[in-house]
Design a protein around this motif. Structure first.
Motif, short mmCIF file in Angstrom:
data_model
loop_
_atom_site.label_atom_id
_atom_site.label_comp_id
_atom_site.label_asym_id
_atom_site.label_seq_id
_atom_site.Cartn_x
_atom_site.Cartn_y
_atom_site.Cartn_z
N SER A 82 0.86 -1.17 0.00
CA SER A 82 0.00 0.00 0.00
C SER A 82 0.90 1.23 0.00
O SER A 82 2.07 1.13 -0.37
CB SER A 82 -0.92 -0.06 1.23
OG SER A 82 -1.75 1.06 1.26
N CYS A 100 2.03 4.94 2.23
CA CYS A 100 1.97 5.65 3.50
C CYS A 100 1.41 7.05 3.24
O CYS A 100 1.88 7.76 2.36
CB CYS A 100 3.36 5.75 4.10
SG CYS A 100 3.42 6.66 5.65
N LEU A 101 0.40 7.43 4.02
CA LEU A 101 -0.22 8.74 3.82
C LEU A 101 0.16 9.71 4.93
O LEU A 101 -0.46 10.75 5.11
CB LEU A 101 -1.74 8.58 3.78
CG LEU A 101 -2.27 7.63 2.69
CD1 LEU A 101 -3.76 7.45 2.83
CD2 LEU A 101 -1.92 8.18 1.32
N ARG A 106 4.89 10.01 0.81
CA ARG A 106 4.06 8.96 0.22
C ARG A 106 4.85 7.72 -0.17
O ARG A 106 4.78 7.24 -1.32
CB ARG A 106 3.33 9.49 -1.02
CG ARG A 106 2.43 10.70 -0.79
CD ARG A 106 1.32 10.38 0.16
NE ARG A 106 0.24 11.37 0.13
CZ ARG A 106 -0.20 12.01 1.20
NH1 ARG A 106 0.36 11.81 2.38
NH2 ARG A 106 -1.22 12.83 1.10
N CYS A 165 -3.19 17.58 0.63
CA CYS A 165 -3.91 16.52 -0.08
C CYS A 165 -3.55 16.51 -1.55
O CYS A 165 -4.36 16.78 -2.41
CB CYS A 165 -5.42 16.61 0.15
SG CYS A 165 -6.20 18.13 -0.33
N TYR A 187 -8.21 17.71 6.90
CA TYR A 187 -6.78 17.55 7.19
C TYR A 187 -6.14 18.86 7.59
O TYR A 187 -5.00 19.13 7.24
CB TYR A 187 -6.04 17.01 5.96
CG TYR A 187 -5.62 15.57 6.08
CD1 TYR A 187 -4.60 15.20 6.95
CD2 TYR A 187 -6.22 14.57 5.32
CE1 TYR A 187 -4.21 13.87 7.06
CE2 TYR A 187 -5.83 13.25 5.41
CZ TYR A 187 -4.81 12.90 6.28
OH TYR A 187 -4.41 11.60 6.37
N ALA A 216 -5.71 6.56 7.75
CA ALA A 216 -4.84 5.96 6.73
C ALA A 216 -4.75 4.48 7.07
O ALA A 216 -4.91 4.10 8.23
CB ALA A 216 -3.47 6.61 6.79
N GLN A 240 -6.82 5.68 -1.40
CA GLN A 240 -6.36 7.01 -1.76
C GLN A 240 -5.17 6.83 -2.68
O GLN A 240 -4.44 5.86 -2.56
CB GLN A 240 -5.96 7.80 -0.51
CG GLN A 240 -5.67 9.27 -0.80
CD GLN A 240 -5.65 10.10 0.48
OE1 GLN A 240 -6.39 9.82 1.41
NE2 GLN A 240 -4.81 11.11 0.51
N ASP A 241 -4.97 7.77 -3.58
CA ASP A 241 -3.75 7.65 -4.37
C ASP A 241 -2.64 8.40 -3.68
O ASP A 241 -2.88 9.26 -2.84
CB ASP A 241 -3.95 8.11 -5.82
CG ASP A 241 -4.44 9.53 -5.92
OD1 ASP A 241 -4.82 10.09 -4.87
OD2 ASP A 241 -4.49 10.07 -7.04
N ALA A 242 -1.42 8.05 -3.99
CA ALA A 242 -0.28 8.56 -3.25
C ALA A 242 0.85 8.87 -4.21
O ALA A 242 1.88 8.18 -4.23
CB ALA A 242 0.15 7.52 -2.21
N ALA A 280 -2.83 3.77 -2.07
CA ALA A 280 -3.09 3.30 -0.71
C ALA A 280 -4.42 2.58 -0.72
O ALA A 280 -5.40 3.10 -1.25
CB ALA A 280 -3.14 4.49 0.25
N SER A 318 3.13 15.37 10.92
CA SER A 318 2.25 16.36 10.34
C SER A 318 2.35 17.58 11.22
O SER A 318 2.98 17.54 12.26
CB SER A 318 0.84 15.78 10.30
OG SER A 318 -0.10 16.79 10.34
#
Ligand code: MGD
Ligand code: MGD
Ligand code: SF4
Ligand code: SF4
Ligand code: SF4
Ligand code: SF4
Ligand code: SF4
Ligand code: MO
Lengths: 787, 447, 227
Positions: free
Chosen positions: A49, A51-52, A57, A152, A445, A491, A496-498, A512, A677
């Motif tokens: 997958s 990582c977000l 990523r 994002c 976010y 996450a 989700q795309d990364a 992801a 973050s």
């Protein structure tokens, strides 16, 4: 047989004693073994997958046992991180199983911010949001909706943008991580894109303060370059870090150079001076591809100094040395090393540009890459491609939406070459307009009350907005002031795309996917918004014709399938094989069926294309002349208009005030490598040892030189106040010999164990670069007081 | 005291009259003190229960400060236990006549204090419920196991060594009928002080006093080895065995002195604990203070000359760093004060020796502290950061509890057995002539 | 004879501490609350130590990722009164948690201070329990723990190899720290097997062991940084 009195007493005594023992043993022995963990022999799976957690990523591989995520490792197929992972990523399992997560929608019941909520169902929650949005459009005020989005990149960004446009709101406020480099690239190359740095193939990396091994766009990219190819010691990239503090990156780099704050541009030009003086630069490249190097006559017919004259007249090594604090011999040595390496690249980012003279300093630093001709080619600065995804359909914009969009954004664009800090500008604009100008604010976010350098502007703005909706799964400062919480999935639970960040020059589209099932009743924020779009119907629904985010991603991946290049991720051999094939102009389709392609893409963790065509001139410059411009005319014109006519490659040293008796020290905020973050509390594993100092656990700290601590009579490990004109915060003082005596280095983003945020960014003075409006995040002046 | 008891007491010979009085005559002060010490012991017990329940986390221990108060007290108490047996055994073997009035009180200290010492490592265990693993899974290379064995042996032999010389006195009590006849009949075990019995008894005591000496030496040697068998700076040293034995005797003598001074005051034993006893023990103390200095100096000088970085970190932490205060307080208590007081006849008085004794007891506790803590918190590798250790109140109350428990039991013991050996005193009086002859014999040889 | 060992290249190590966190994750190492951490009770079988020399701007720093050295002549096991720590035939120094009495003698005997004690029992919230590794038993209060060279992974590798009727290969058995290290600074394998990478690296001129002079014969080698 009747017991005798003696026997009876014995029996009584024994019973009492055993009862007493039992009882006292309960009292005395707390449970020694953790209770039953409910483990049964389970099925084990390894799932690829992405990582977000931070913008890098990386590709990850989760170990899933019976639908529990028990460990995160790196996806060995991912070209950027190749099986490695950073501590934040590994600690992702603790983010996933965070005890404080919000699992179902909450509606505020008491006063705002009073922390009283009622749980409601998703249908009711989305219904409430949908109705509100419906009525805004019905009353012709779609522009009263605003979105504040944190990081994002990728399709979530596109989804939100599409939603707002078709809805009719111009208020898409994104913290889009502008590090000022794209303004530099636009001016010099005519390419408005952040540069990619091909660290892995470079021979020599000269970093101007970029925290490559800490919190850079992709620390794993830097690690991979540092490690070199396949574990051998040949062909490893050499790293030299120029920095104002002895950072982790400086410590790991092969060498480091301490420099005074605000003098990166000066040092770069000092190096350029040596390159030119000793004729070490790539004269052929400059002649063929660069303009503005020699003196020239501009369109008005005026004679102008070119780059060479400016540098040779103003940046003699002695003068540069005096300004930067770097010895002359070091400057010369740096220049030689930079010139002699096979491929060298000067890396820079917001540590150079987020300063009063940021844009000009950025030009100065990047000019080194241009002088060496390490642009648009392997091992240098590269402008990569975005993955060829299918776009979302063109948004349908009906009359209501058109009217809303035409009313325009509240916040004006503040500067000629950049947008500065859009979030703060938006907050200030809301504060200046009548209440309820913005009716509904969506927070995705983002936690501006804690992360903004201007939290009071946000506080005021929130007061003027009647309806605030947060998608955060955690009750952060801003979410605590929301009216409705629609908790996102975490996450590792969602699709989700990364895409890798632009710093990695080769496009990688990571995907992801859920490693574990979301909790019953949990909902992806993207799915929630798609549902709201359906509820709104009409053009909004038509613009987002997807049942859920998974299908949206799948639809976009058709673009990759059709692209006739690139491949799904694979091991190092497969990747290299494929790259060489493409280099020779071959491309062999591996799938004839989209479904099979998609399945493999998801199973391997994404798609990449490691070949970039360097012969394409558009990779070097898209300026009208087709040349890289060292003296961009628009910038000169702006400077002239501001009465700073000759300022190009001048005034690159920071000019802000010096220390005073009241505030004798300089604060240098930086981002610690454990931070995932802006404001999310560290996971326990990381909080336990958040930094370099083995004695610091959980507490935010500051780093002070031994002499400074002694002079101020502040002991190692004591709590102090960091006081600036605009406020103060509490931190643990660590004596650190790597800090210059006049500086206080302060990690940001950390919280005290009780949750209180220690945020040096909120002490900054609010100044900015007039050319880009980027805030000055580099420094402010402070004093220390015992706490 | 009941009338009949008083009458019986009055009818006894003078030694018995004075020495058995504490058994039947208990003052209010005694009860008050017993109450106070009892309460503190109870506090210690409660603290221990809390510690067991919640875990050793309730202490101030940490990494790398793995050991603290309990191990300090362990070494300290077992050290004190050398008081008795070793001293009384040595004095007995060497036929020092002046020993007669002090052996009993010393032996009592020994037996009680071994018990309190031996429980310290158990208190220190993370899993006291598994203490039997020491026997079930014994690992013979572990100095800790040697310790269990030698302390066990020591405890047994000391108990016997306390009990045997008690027999004639127990018989005297039984015969006087002043107290608990059945109890003393049981304890006296049919001893009637016939010449044959007396002879056998003295033979047995003679043998035991020789046996007990090597056991006692082994006990503290092995305790020293617990530390010395590791590779930690300032622990890994060959001097530790003898150094610990010497220190143990030193603290033991100091403890006896303090005990004697107290007993003398409260039970009016001026006729038994005479000035000369204090003077003689004071001389011993003097010799040992010099020995102490010699050993300590030798230990530190060797460390200093080696100059190993790992070693020096601990070394300087003790001499000038974090532990300078306990270190120099130790030097004051173990050397400066006893030397100053004991080297002059004028201060070798009961008061003077008591002060010196107290100084040495405190000094020796500090010495245990200075051995255990500084090394523990100063890892050998300079890259590892230095730890810190501050005992928690749980540890302090358990320590206070063990100290008071010891005092309390000692107090109670003075109510059960005469604190000065009656028969030995009497024997001493009887053998004056024999001693005179003996002494004459030594002098003859000079002639 | 198989002797499992590790080589850590200090020239590659960036001190990122991924190994540290990966070890915590793999081995169910409990975190302790802030005030406990303050007291020095953090547990971290792998710890990245930093050693700073010199003032700004001539500061230098060395990192030493430090697991248990799995000494061939381990002073820790000699002192354990109950055989709760032992060295297995392939050189891995292990712990028997259910037997340990918690005397912490081994901890004091270890010159490398790599032993960690459970001052309290471990605490996980219900949700956090989800991420525990079922292959590794959580420790109880009052016992010592330390790096096990991810011994459970060796057991799995052995089972697998036995099932396939072959020997354990280098890639079958890699501990969590070596697996995750982004710069491949940690190399793990059989020191006595010339086909394993570690066997070659330990002969490198840069190879050294910490406090080698103590004679504990650590099986963790370091390659000195070049710069
Ligand atoms: N792991 C992780 N990586 C991230 C993120 C994340 O959340 N986690 N976030 C991403 C985001 S949002 C951003 S904006 C980027 C950028 O984030 P970074 O570029 O990593 O930001 P900083 O660490 O603040 O960069 C400042 C660095 O410049 C150096 N420096 C040099 N001169 C000066 C000076 O004069 N003043 C100051 N203050 N510093 C100086 C400092 O040593 C410091 O390391 O990182 C991205 N990368
Ligand atoms: N104190 C502090 N202030 C900062 C920074 C800092 O590092 N520290 N960094 C500065 C920089 S460079 C930037 S770019 C900005 C960034 O600042 P913001 O854009 O405000 O981002 P964060 O502070 O990371 O806030 C992200 C919020 O998203 C929520 N969140 C976490 N996981 C999820 C999820 O899976 N889904 C959803 N929907 N929400 C989630 C969390 O509750 C968190 O509060 O902050 C700036 N200000
Ligand atoms: S660098 Fe960022 S994306 Fe990569 S593992 Fe770390 S947190 Fe995740
Ligand atoms: S993971 Fe590798 S690079 Fe990072 S600290 Fe550990 S050994 Fe060093
Ligand atoms: S490093 Fe310490 S714990 Fe590990 S084997 Fe060696 S002595 Fe034992
Ligand atoms: S703490 Fe446990 S493993 Fe260590 S010596 Fe004591 S019983 Fe043995
Ligand atoms: S070998 Fe395993 S147990 Fe040891 S430090 Fe590495 S991950 Fe942790
Ligand atoms: Mo950012």
């Amino acid at each position: 047989m009747r017991p005798t009195r003696r026997e009876f007493l014995w029996a009584m005594g024994a019973t009492a004693a055993s009862v007493g023992l039992r009882w006292s043993s309960d009292l005395v022995w707390a449970p020694q073994v953790p209770d039953d963990l409910g483990w049964a022999p389970g099925t084990e799976q390894f799932v690829n997958s992405a990582c977000l957690i931070c913008p890098a990523r990386c590709g990850i591989r989760g170990r899933v046992v019976d639908d529990r995520l028990v460990r995160l490792g790196g996806n060995p197929f991912h070209p950027m991180n190749a099986g490695g992972l950073c501590p934040r990523g590994i600690a992702g399992v603790q983010m996933l199983y965070h005890p404080d997560r919000i699992a179902s929608p909450l509606r505020r019941v008491g006063e705002r911010g009073a922390d009283s909520w009622e749980e409601i169902g998703w249908d009711e929650a989305l219904g409430q949001l949908g109705e509100r949005l419906q009525s805004l459009r019905a009353t012709g005020r779609p522009e009263a909706l605003a979105l504040m989005a944190g990081y994002c990149a990728g399709s979530m960004h596109d989804l939100w943008r599409q939603f707002l446009r078709s809805y009719g709101s111009p208020h898409y406020v994104a913290e889009d991580y502008d590090d000022g480099t794209s303004a530099v690239m636009e001016l010099m190359h005519g390419i408005a894109r952040r540069p990619g740095f091909d660290l892995e193939r470079a021979g020599f990396v000269l970093s101007f303060g970029s925290p490559l091994f800490e919190s850079w766009w992709s620390p794993l990219q830097a690690f991979a370059a540092f490690a070199g190819p396949d574990g051998s010691d040949d062909g490893r990239t050499r790293f030299v870090q120029i920095d104002t503090r002895f950072s982790r990156t400086a410590a790991h780099a092969n060498d480091w150079v301490g420099v005074r704050p605000g003098t990166f541009g000066v040092l770069a030009l000092g190096i350029a001076y040596v390159l030119i003086r000793d004729e070490l630069y790539d004269a052929g490249f400059v002649e063929r591809h660069v303009s503005g190097f020699e003196d020239y006559t501009d369109r008005e017919g005026e004679r102008r100094q070119g780059y060479r004259s400016l540098v040779m007249r103003n940046y003699r090594t002695e003068e540069v040395s005096a300004l930067t604090g770097v010895p002359v011999a070091r400057i010369t040595a740096l220049a030689r090393a930079f010139a002699q390496a096979e491929h060298s690249v000067a890396v820079f980012g917001h540590e150079v540009t987020h300063a009063p003279s940021g844009l000009l300093s950025g030009l100065a630093v990047h000019s080194l890459n241009v002088l060496m001709g390490n642009v648009g080619r392997e091992g240098g600065v590269l402008f990569g491609n975005d993955p060829p995804l299918d776009p979302l359909p063109d948004p349908r914009i009906d009359a209501v939406a058109r009217a809303g969009l035409e009313r325009g954004s509240l916040a004006r664009t503040p500067a000629p070459f950049g947008g500065g800090d859009p979030a703060s500008r938006f907050a200030a604009a809301v504060g200046d307009s009548p209440s309820e100008t913005i009716d509904t604010l969506l927070l995705y976010y983002a936690n501006p009350l804690a992360s903004s350098p201007r939290p009071d502007a946000w506080r005021e703005a929130l007061e003027r907005i009647p309806f605030v909706v947060s998608f955060s799964p955690f009750l952060d400062e801003t979410t605590a002031h929301a009216d409705l919480i629609l908790p996102d999935l975490l996450a590792f639970e969602r699709w989700q795309d990364a895409p890798t960040p632009v710093s990695y020059p080769y496009p990688v589209w990571g995907v992801a996917r859920p490693l574990v099932a979301p909790p019953p009743g949990g909902k992806h924020a993207g799915d929630a918004m798609l549902a709201v779009a359906r509820q709104l119907g009409g053009s909004v629904a038509a613009s987002l014709p997807y049942d859920n985010v998974e299908l949206l991603l799948k639809a976009r991946a058709r673009g990759l399938f059709r692209a006739r290049r690139g491949m799904t991720l694979g091991d190092a051999f497969e990747l290299e094989h494929h790259r060489q094939m493409e280099e020779r102009g071959w491309w062999l389709p591996e799938h004839t069926e989209f479904e099979a392609f998609w399945d493999e893409l998801v199973q391997r963790g994404g798609w990449t294309d490691l070949f970039l065509d360097e012969t394409d001139p558009a990779r070097l410059a898209r300026t009208p002349s087709g040349r890289v411009d060292l003296t961009p005319a628009p910038l000169l014109a702006t400077l002239a208009a501001a009465g700073r006519g000759g300022a190009l490659y001048m005034d690159v040293a920071e000019t802000s005030a010096a220390t005073t008796d009241e505030f004798p020290l300089r604060l240098l905020p930086y981002r610690v490598s454990t931070l995932s973050s802006g404001t999310v509390a560290l996971e326990r594993w990381l909080a336990e040892t958040p930094g370099l100092f083995p004695e610091v656990h959980w507490d935010p700290w500051i780093e002070v030189a031994p002499a400074t601590a002694e002079a101020q009579k502040l002991g190692d490990d004591t709590m102090v106040w960091v006081v600036a004109a605009s406020g103060r915060y509490r931190a643990r003082l660590k004596v650190f010999p790597g800090t210059a005596p006049e500086n206080v280095c302060a990690p940001y983003g950390l919280r005290h164990p009780d949750g209180e945020l220690a945020n040096p960014l909120q002490l900054l003075d609010g100044s900015s670069d007039a050319l880009t409006a980027l805030p000055n995040w580099s420094t402010t002046f402070v004093r220390l007081e015992p706490a | 005291m009941r009338r009949e008891v008083a009458e019986k007491l009055a009818s006894l010979p003078p030694d018995e009259r004075v020495l058995l009085r504490p058994l039947v005559d208990t003052s209010r002060g005694f009860y008050v003190m017993a109450g106070v010490f009892g309460a503190i012991s109870l506090l210690g017990l409660v603290s221990y229960i809390l510690q067991v329940r919640y875990g050793l986390g309730r202490t101030g221990l940490n990494r790398p400060g793995y050991w603290g108060i309990y191990i300090i007290c362990f070494v300290f108490f077992i050290g004190i236990s050398h008081a008795g047996t070793l001293i009384s055994a040595i004095l007995r073997v060497s036929k020092a006549e002046w020993r007669r009035s002090i052996t009993r009180s010393a032996e009592l200290i020994t037996v009680l204090v071994i018990g309190f010492g031996a429980i310290q490592p158990v208190i220190d265990l993370g899993r006291p419920d598994r203490v039997l693993n020491v026997l079930l899974h014994a690992q013979w290379r572990s100095p800790l196991l040697w310790d269990v064995i030698s302390i066990g042996l020591y405890f047994m032999s000391c108990t016997i060594y306390l009990y045997l010389p008690l027999l004639p006195d127990l018989a005297i009590i039984r015969d006087s009928g002043i107290k608990a006849p059945r109890f003393y009949r049981f304890l006296a075990a049919g001893y009637t002080d016939t010449p044959v019995q007396r002879h056998r008894l003295e033979r047995a005591i003679g043998v035991l006093s020789i046996v007990v000496i090597p056991i006692a030496v082994s006990v503290h040697t092995v305790i020293g080895w617990i530390f010395a068998m590791t590779l930690r700076p300032m622990w890994h040293s060959t001097i530790f065995g003898p150094y610990f034995v010497m220190g143990a005797i030193y603290s033991g003598i100091a403890a006896i002195l303090v005990a004697m001074a107290v007993l003398r005051r409260v039970y009016h034993l001026e006729n038994y604990f005479k000035v000369v006893h204090f003077d003689y023990l004071g001389r011993l103390l003097l010799i040992l203070s010099l020995l102490w200095f010699y050993f300590t100096f030798a230990e530190y000088l060797t460390a200093f000359y080696g100059g190993e970085p790992g070693e020096m970190r601990t070394f300087w932490a003790k001499l000038t760093g974090t532990f300078a205060i306990p270190f120099w307080a130790m030097v004051l208590g173990c050397f400066v004060i006893p030397l100053a007081l004991m080297s002059r006849q004028a201060t070798r008085t009961p008061v003077g020796t008591t002060i010196a004794g107290i100084a040495v007891v405190i000094g020796m506790w500090l010495e245990r502290y200075n051995i255990v803590v500084p090394t523990s918190v100063n890892p050998r590798w300079e890259v590892e950061s230095i730890g810190h250790y501050l005992p928690s109140w749980i540890e302090l109350s358990i320590m206070a509890g063990t100290f008071s428990g010891f005092i309390l039991l000692y107090m109670i013991a003075t109510k059960i057995v005469p604190i000065v050996s009656i028969w030995e005193i009497k024997e001493g009086r009887a053998v004056v002539q024999e001693v005179a002859d003996r002494v004459a014999k030594y002098s003859e040889s000079y002639a | 004879m198989t002797r499992w060992g590790m080589v850590i290249d200090l020239d590659r190590c960036t001190g990122c501490a991924a190994c540290e966190v990966a070890c915590k994750s793999e081995n169910n190492i409990a975190t302790v609350p802030p005030h406990q951490a303050e007291m020095g009770r953090v547990m971290s079988w792998m710890r990245v130590l930093a050693h700073t020399v010199g003032d700004f701007p001539d500061t230098h720093l060395e990192f030493y990722p430090r697991p248990c050295m799995h000494c061939d002549n381990p002073p820790c096991i000699k002192v354990c009164p109950v055989r709760a720590t032992y060295i297995d035939p392939e050189g891995i120094v292990g712990q028997i948690y259910p037997r340990c009495i918690g005397c912490r003698y081994c901890a004091n005997a270890c010159p490398f201070t790599v032993k960690y004690f459970n001052w309290y029992g471990p605490e996980w919230s219900d949700s956090e329990r989800q991420h525990l590794n079922p292959d590794v038993s959580p420790r109880t209060k009052g016992v010592i723990e330390k790096c096990s060279f991810c011994h459970h992974r060796l057991q799995r590798a052995r089972e697998q190899a036995r099932a396939e009727n072959r020997d354990v290969r280098e890639e079958d058995y890699q501990p969590a720290c070596a697996e995750i290290c982004p710069t491949r600074a940690i190399v793990f394998g059989d020191l006595d097997n010339p086909t394993h990478h570690v066997a070659e690296l330990k002969e490198d001129p840069r190879a050294m062991r910490i406090m080698e002079d103590l004679g504990t014969q650590p099986k963790v080698y370091y390659l000195r940084a070049r710069r």
